[in-house]
Design an enzyme around this catalytic site. Structure first.
Site, PDB file in Angstrom:
ATOM      1  N   HIS A  61       2.305  -3.713   6.912  1.00  0.00           N
ATOM      2  CA  HIS A  61       1.380  -2.614   6.591  1.00  0.00           C
ATOM      3  C   HIS A  61       1.386  -1.620   7.752  1.00  0.00           C
ATOM      4  O   HIS A  61       2.032  -1.813   8.772  1.00  0.00           O
ATOM      5  CB  HIS A  61      -0.048  -3.168   6.400  1.00  0.00           C
ATOM      6  CG  HIS A  61      -0.209  -3.920   5.122  1.00  0.00           C
ATOM      7  ND1 HIS A  61      -0.871  -3.409   4.040  1.00  0.00           N
ATOM      8  CD2 HIS A  61       0.218  -5.158   4.748  1.00  0.00           C
ATOM      9  CE1 HIS A  61      -0.843  -4.293   3.041  1.00  0.00           C
ATOM     10  NE2 HIS A  61      -0.197  -5.361   3.449  1.00  0.00           N
ATOM     11  N   GLU A  71       0.445  -4.397  11.280  1.00  0.00           N
ATOM     12  CA  GLU A  71       0.003  -3.011  11.094  1.00  0.00           C
ATOM     13  C   GLU A  71       0.871  -2.197  12.055  1.00  0.00           C
ATOM     14  O   GLU A  71       0.700  -2.270  13.271  1.00  0.00           O
ATOM     15  CB  GLU A  71      -1.478  -2.837  11.457  1.00  0.00           C
ATOM     16  CG  GLU A  71      -2.448  -3.629  10.595  1.00  0.00           C
ATOM     17  CD  GLU A  71      -2.707  -3.029   9.215  1.00  0.00           C
ATOM     18  OE1 GLU A  71      -2.146  -1.962   8.904  1.00  0.00           O
ATOM     19  OE2 GLU A  71      -3.463  -3.649   8.453  1.00  0.00           O
ATOM     20  N   HIS A  96       0.852  -1.191   0.000  1.00  0.00           N
ATOM     21  CA  HIS A  96       0.000   0.000   0.000  1.00  0.00           C
ATOM     22  C   HIS A  96       0.890   1.243   0.000  1.00  0.00           C
ATOM     23  O   HIS A  96       1.704   1.439   0.902  1.00  0.00           O
ATOM     24  CB  HIS A  96      -0.917  -0.016   1.231  1.00  0.00           C
ATOM     25  CG  HIS A  96      -2.001  -1.053   1.114  1.00  0.00           C
ATOM     26  ND1 HIS A  96      -2.517  -1.717   2.186  1.00  0.00           N
ATOM     27  CD2 HIS A  96      -2.666  -1.504   0.017  1.00  0.00           C
ATOM     28  CE1 HIS A  96      -3.460  -2.558   1.769  1.00  0.00           C
ATOM     29  NE2 HIS A  96      -3.567  -2.442   0.451  1.00  0.00           N
ATOM     30  N   GLU A 117       1.668   3.800   2.985  1.00  0.00           N
ATOM     31  CA  GLU A 117       2.155   3.280   4.267  1.00  0.00           C
ATOM     32  C   GLU A 117       3.672   3.348   4.299  1.00  0.00           C
ATOM     33  O   GLU A 117       4.386   2.336   4.359  1.00  0.00           O
ATOM     34  CB  GLU A 117       1.586   1.865   4.472  1.00  0.00           C
ATOM     35  CG  GLU A 117       0.058   1.905   4.522  1.00  0.00           C
ATOM     36  CD  GLU A 117      -0.645   0.561   4.370  1.00  0.00           C
ATOM     37  OE1 GLU A 117       0.020  -0.482   4.446  1.00  0.00           O
ATOM     38  OE2 GLU A 117      -1.883   0.562   4.165  1.00  0.00           O
TER      39      GLU A 117
HETATM   40  O1  0X9 Z   1      -6.921  -3.834   4.557  1.00  0.00           O
HETATM   41  C1  0X9 Z   1      -5.774  -4.292   4.427  1.00  0.00           C
HETATM   42  O2  0X9 Z   1      -5.342  -4.720   3.365  1.00  0.00           O
HETATM   43  C2  0X9 Z   1      -4.843  -4.326   5.650  1.00  0.00           C
HETATM   44  N1  0X9 Z   1      -4.999  -3.105   6.400  1.00  0.00           N
HETATM   45  S1  0X9 Z   1      -4.458  -1.678   5.785  1.00  0.00           S
HETATM   46  O3  0X9 Z   1      -4.943  -0.602   6.623  1.00  0.00           O
HETATM   47  N2  0X9 Z   1      -2.880  -1.631   5.853  1.00  0.00           N
HETATM   48  O4  0X9 Z   1      -4.885  -1.569   4.431  1.00  0.00           O
HETATM   49  C3  0X9 Z   1      -5.208  -5.509   6.524  1.00  0.00           C
HETATM   50  C4  0X9 Z   1      -5.042  -6.845   5.833  1.00  0.00           C
HETATM   51  C5  0X9 Z   1      -5.295  -7.996   6.710  1.00  0.00           C
HETATM   52  N3  0X9 Z   1      -6.609  -7.934   7.177  1.00  0.00           N
HETATM   53  C6  0X9 Z   1      -7.134  -8.758   8.082  1.00  0.00           C
HETATM   54  N4  0X9 Z   1      -6.407  -9.704   8.613  1.00  0.00           N
HETATM   55  N5  0X9 Z   1      -8.367  -8.546   8.402  1.00  0.00           N
HETATM   56 ZN    ZN Z   2      -1.883  -1.665   4.085  1.00  0.00          ZN
END
Ligand code: 0X9
Ligand code: ZN
Length: 433
Positions: free
Chosen positions: A320, A394, A190, A193
């Site tokens: 992320h 995260e 992303h 980030e």
């Molecule tokens: O939404 C995403 O792709 C990830 N969060 S972000 O804010 N960096 O975009 C999380 C991905 C993994 N998600 C879960 N495990 N729910």
């Molecule tokens: Zn992300």
């Protein structure tokens, strides 16, 4: 449910109408540097307390120009970026729905501008104190591999839509030795980030400059490299990352879609892991647009090909930001991976190691339980394809009030690298070779 939603839409009539209107006439306001200005935009942190409110947020998310930093869920606050033209209506609708919210940032543009000036004001080659623009990021990788020819193998594993290389950096005790089991670490899927790219580069830096040395980092690097080969994809999304100099909050890649003003695919929705399922969108304009088919994107193909070629990969870590979480598979399903308990225990231990460095706490758990469900993610793909230890980080900052989200101060690069690296070491100690 459909009737409820259309009732809701009717209730929120003026807001929905103005959103559609805006979509039709929307043009990127630019500031004097030619990049998108977020003047007057506010970050609102909202907590949905029932299904109806989640559905309303989902509906709001389909409108143009309101940027959701998290997918709406009952388990976490959702930070949303609202343009000045829609602030009044959005706040009014939240009040009407009795949905608790607070403004966590009144002028995100100021933060972005300060960050830009800081970057312009110093020599931006020091990865510990600066975020590097795309060009310098590449130069850093090339310089590193030239300085450590026995420890680094730099390889382009594919090209982005714009023809930029997607780099893989293999760090080994000696690249001429027989292959060891592999640990994969992927950053900057992303684009916005930024801190994740710093953590990849910083970890490459620590491993190479401390191998065989004494001291804590020396011992850690030596232990890590004697047991595993380390593969970094420090910038999975080069086009998107490069574009963040024009739009700091860009998330997806930059591949054109049929709707000309809405390019880009969310790379963390494009992988063949229940592709098209929860938490992804078929709408080109959505930030979670999943692409035309599973693994359609060059970046996804490149990473899948590289991992397949590597041989025995034991772990895949997707880095992320933000919210300070460690997510354990699966993300796409409310069903947990069969070895969830084991992965959770190891993840808990790794986050203890992280906390010991600067006292920062990360919550560990099942994605759909502690964040939201999301299909098409890289780490789920590899979990489903026999890589045992898969996690999503995260990174800093934490969620909600006082958090500046993706705009993490450059003074937090150094501590973020050190604490995250400590958790990589912990994983290396715990995971059997
Ligand atoms: O939404 C995403 O792709 C990830 N969060 S972000 O804010 N960096 O975009 C999380 C991905 C993994 N998600 C879960 N495990 N729910
Ligand atoms: Zn992300």
């Amino acid at each position: 449910m459909f009737r409820e939603l259309s009732n809701m839409a009717r209730n929120m009539g003026p807001l929905m109408f103005s959103m559609l209107l805006l979509g039709a006439v929307y043009a990127n306001p630019e500031n004097s540097h030619g990049r998108k200005s977020f003047k007057g935009y506010q970050v609102i942190s909202v907590q949905a307390e029932n299904e109806m409110q989640v559905e309303y947020l989902n509906l709001l998310q389909t409108g143009p120009e309101i940027d959701f930093f998290q997918i709406p869920s009952l388990t976490q606050r959702t930070d949303i970026l609202v343009p000045p033209t829609q602030l009044k209506e959005v706040k009014r609708s939240f009040r009407k729905m009795k949905m608790p919210f607070e403004v966590t940032n009144r002028d995100i543009e100021q933060l972005i501008e300060r960050e830009r000036q800081q970057m312009a004001g110093k020599s931006t080659d020091d990865i510990w104190t600066s975020y590097l623009p795309w060009e310098k990021f590449e130069v850093w990788l090339q310089d590193r591999s030239t300085s450590y020819p026995n420890m680094i193998e730099l390889k382009s594993i594919g090209k982005s839509y714009e023809g930029k290389d997607i780099w893989q950096v293999k760090v080994a005790a000696n690249v001429n030795d027989a292959k060891k089991p592999a640990m994969y670490i992927e950053c900057l899927a992303h684009a916005r980030e930024w801190i994740t790219g710093s953590v990849c580069l910083g970890s490459i830096d620590i491993l190479t400059s401390n191998y065989g040395q004494s001291g804590t980092q020396g011992q850690q690097a030596t232990e890590m490299l004697n047991k595993f080969d380390w593969y970094f994809i420090p910038m999975m999304n080069p086009d998107g990352y490069n574009f963040t100099k024009d739009n700091r909050l860009w998330r997806k890649n930059r591949v054109p879609n049929a709707f000309p003003t809405c390019p880009g695919v969310d790379l963390n929705r494009n992988f063949d892991a229940d592709w098209g399922g929860a938490g992804s969108s078929s709408n080109w304009c959505a930030d979670t647009y999943r692409g035309g088919s599973a693994n359609s994107e060059n970046e996804a193909k490149a990473v899948i090909g590289a991992v397949a070629e590597t041989g025995r990969v034991v772990s895949y870590l997707s880095i992320h930001s933000y919210s300070q979480l460690l997510l354990v598979p699966y993300a796409y399903s409310t069903v947990k991976a069969p070895d969830y308990d084991e992965l959770k225990r190891i993840g808990d231990e790794a986050m203890l190691a992280l906390r010991r460095v600067n006292g920062v706490t990360f919550q560990v758990g099942h994605g759909p339980e502690i964040l939201y469900a999301a299909s098409g993610g890289a780490f789920d793909y590899f979990k489903l394809n026999d890589v045992k230890y898969c996690y999503v980080y995260e990174l800093r900052p934490g969620p909600g009030a006082g958090s500046n989200g993706f705009i993490l101060s450059a003074s937090e690069i150094d501590p973020s690298i050190r604490e995250t690296f400590a958790s990589f070491h912990s994983f290396a100690v715990q995971i059997p070779a």
